[in-house]
Design an enzyme around this catalytic site. Structure first.
Site, PDB file in Angstrom:
ATOM      1  N   LYS A 105      -3.963   3.119   2.947  1.00 24.87           N
ATOM      2  CA  LYS A 105      -5.104   2.343   2.449  1.00 24.87           C
ATOM      3  C   LYS A 105      -6.258   3.253   2.038  1.00 24.87           C
ATOM      4  CE  LYS A 105      -3.754  -1.295   5.680  1.00 24.87           C
ATOM      5  NZ  LYS A 105      -4.079  -1.999   6.934  1.00 24.87           N
TER       6      LYS A 105
ATOM      7  N   LYS B  96       0.820  -1.216   0.000  1.00 24.35           N
ATOM      8  CA  LYS B  96       0.000   0.000   0.000  1.00 24.35           C
ATOM      9  C   LYS B  96       0.855   1.268   0.000  1.00 24.35           C
ATOM     10  CE  LYS B  96       0.087  -1.485   4.543  1.00 24.35           C
ATOM     11  NZ  LYS B  96       0.202  -2.910   4.970  1.00 24.35           N
TER      12      LYS B  96
ATOM     13  N   GLY C 124      -2.300 -10.664   8.634  1.00 24.53           N
ATOM     14  CA  GLY C 124      -1.975 -12.056   8.934  1.00 24.53           C
ATOM     15  C   GLY C 124      -1.676 -12.848   7.675  1.00 24.53           C
TER      16      GLY C 124
ATOM     17  N   ILE D 160     -10.277  -8.880   3.402  1.00 25.92           N
ATOM     18  CA  ILE D 160     -11.569  -8.304   2.991  1.00 25.92           C
ATOM     19  C   ILE D 160     -11.483  -7.909   1.518  1.00 25.92           C
ATOM     20  CG2 ILE D 160     -13.241  -6.470   3.383  1.00 25.92           C
ATOM     21  CD1 ILE D 160     -12.196  -6.229   6.236  1.00 25.92           C
TER      22      ILE D 160
END
Length: 428
Positions: free
Chosen positions: A207, A107, A304, A138
């Site tokens: 982000k 990012k 993660g 997500i």
């Protein structure tokens, strides 16, 4: 049989090793879903001898990620090194110059150089995919670029850094001060090597910059974000907010206005009954609002090995299927250079200040707020400590300019000790 899609992976940390593991474990399923084999041909990392819990002996090794990006047997360069410049950017540019596709979780690189990289990719007929760069597992990039393509997006909002959300919820649950929970999170490995990227809001702001570009058709503008981290949020703020029916979150908000593009990443109060208010631990949540669809709430693991590697694989699968598309939802040269705009939308604010035990202290505070055009909705005073008292105020809707005017004027009252805290109360 279809030709395999040949991958070169640069960066074999938690996420990179996770991608290798998924590709091995799900090889047959991925081939069924994409119509072609997905194979790793070469890898690169800082140390060849490090034990990463996965066998890499069957892959060619390159010490230099640029050399990896240029290999003839690499179709897709998978960049998982991180860093806005340096080897990550150099290797990405090398891959794009040769017309290769790039999948990245970086990012910072895209937030700072996204426009130039997108223009290069599209000029060379390549794609850059970056689902893993925002909110881990997500699928928010796909949601904005594909699922909501028929909508005019009106607002993007969310909790985009799990480490900050962990710290804030842990402070409340355990009744611990910020410094103690920060040290705990650092010891558990929840923070970046430079913790300021997390607690300073920088990681989350990277982000938000990407989501804003995709949502509003603008050039990525990280510098245009109003940025404030969580360092000044105290356990007293968290307790007081809870007492008034709110939770404190590091909240990113972006929306287009007639004045320009508003982008904010700052601690805010949200109702404790709202989806954002109920978000616990290291989980992320993104709220998307469109003119046709209304409000969409996406919730899941924001970091993660598994969640982020899952997002990387989704992009690789898209390329294997032949799904192309512009990096930021429309051709890069059509993206507008949006005018940054400070938020002027009225909102309620939470104010915390320490008052000296002097006659008329509260009256002076109320007078300053009134002269600034700020109306008080609720006020609470807590017990005295060493001739001072904590005072909490929730205002009626007002502008940040009026709040700032009042804050500047408090210094002249001789009754306010230290710097007051002002947090926006966001409607969700």
């Amino acid at each position: 049989m279809s030709q395999p899609l040949r991958l070169g992976i640069a960066g074999l940390g938690t996420v990179g090793a996770g991608v290798v593991q998924i590709l091995r474990k799900q090889a047959a399923l991925l081939e069924l879903r994409t119509g072609r084999p997905l194979v790793i041909t070469a890898v690169s990392a800082r140390s060849k001898s490090k034990d990463r819990g996965v066998n890499l002996s069957s892959y060619a090794w390159e010490d230099d990620p640029v050399a990896l990006a240029k290999r003839d047997d690499v179709d897709v360069f998978v960049e998982l090194m991180g860093g806005e410049d340096g080897p990550a950017k150099a290797a990405t540019e090398a891959a794009l110059a040769l017309g290769k596709d790039v999948v990245t979780a970086n990012k910072a690189m895209l937030a700072m150089h996204g426009q130039a990289l997108a223009e290069t990719a599209e000029a060379e007929g390549s794609v850059i995919k970056y689902e893993a760069a925002v909110a881990g597992g997500i699928p928010v990039i796909k949601a904005l670029g594909e699922g909501l393509a028929g909508n005019e997006i009106t607002r993007v909002m969310g909790v985009m850094n799990g480490s900050c959300n962990y710290i804030l919820t842990r402070m409340e649950d355990a009744g611990l001060p910020y410094a103690d929970v920060f040290a705990e999170a650092d010891g558990l490995g929840y923070l970046e090597a430079d913790p300021q990227l997390d607690v300073g809001g920088i990681d989350a702001a990277h982000k938000l910059a990407l989501l804003s570009s995709l949502a509003f058709g603008t050039q990525v503008n990280f510098a245009g974000i109003e940025l404030e981290g969580i360092e000044r949020v105290s356990i007293e703020d968290i307790r007081a907010a809870a007492d008034m029916g709110y939770k404190i979150k590091l909240l990113g908000v972006a929306q287009m206005t007639g004045r320009g593009l508003e982008q904010r990443m700052q601690p805010c109060l949200v109702p404790d009954t709202s989806p954002l208010g109920q978000l616990q631990g290291g989980t992320n949540m993104i709220v998307l609002e469109g003119d046709a669809v209304g409000q969409i709430v996406l919730r899941g693991a924001g970091a993660g090995a598994g969640p982020t590697a899952s997002a990387v694989l989704s992009d690789i699968c898209d390329i294997a299927r032949g799904y192309r598309g512009s990096v930021f939802g429309q051709p890069a040269k059509t993206l507008q250079a949006a005018t940054p705009a400070l938020s002027q939308r009225a909102a309620a604010y939470y104010l915390r200040m320490t008052l000296l035990d002097k006659p008329g202290a509260l009256a002076k505070v109320a007078s300053v707020l009134g002269e600034a055009g700020v109306s008080i909705d609720r006020m609470r005073q807590y017990g005295h400590v060493k001739d001072t008292a904590q005072v909490l105020i929730v205002t009626h809707k007002t502008t940040r300019a009026d709040i700032d005017h009042a804050l500047a004027s408090f210094a002249d009252t001789s009754v306010v000790s230290g710097d007051p805290v002002a947090l926006r109360i966001e409607e969700v």
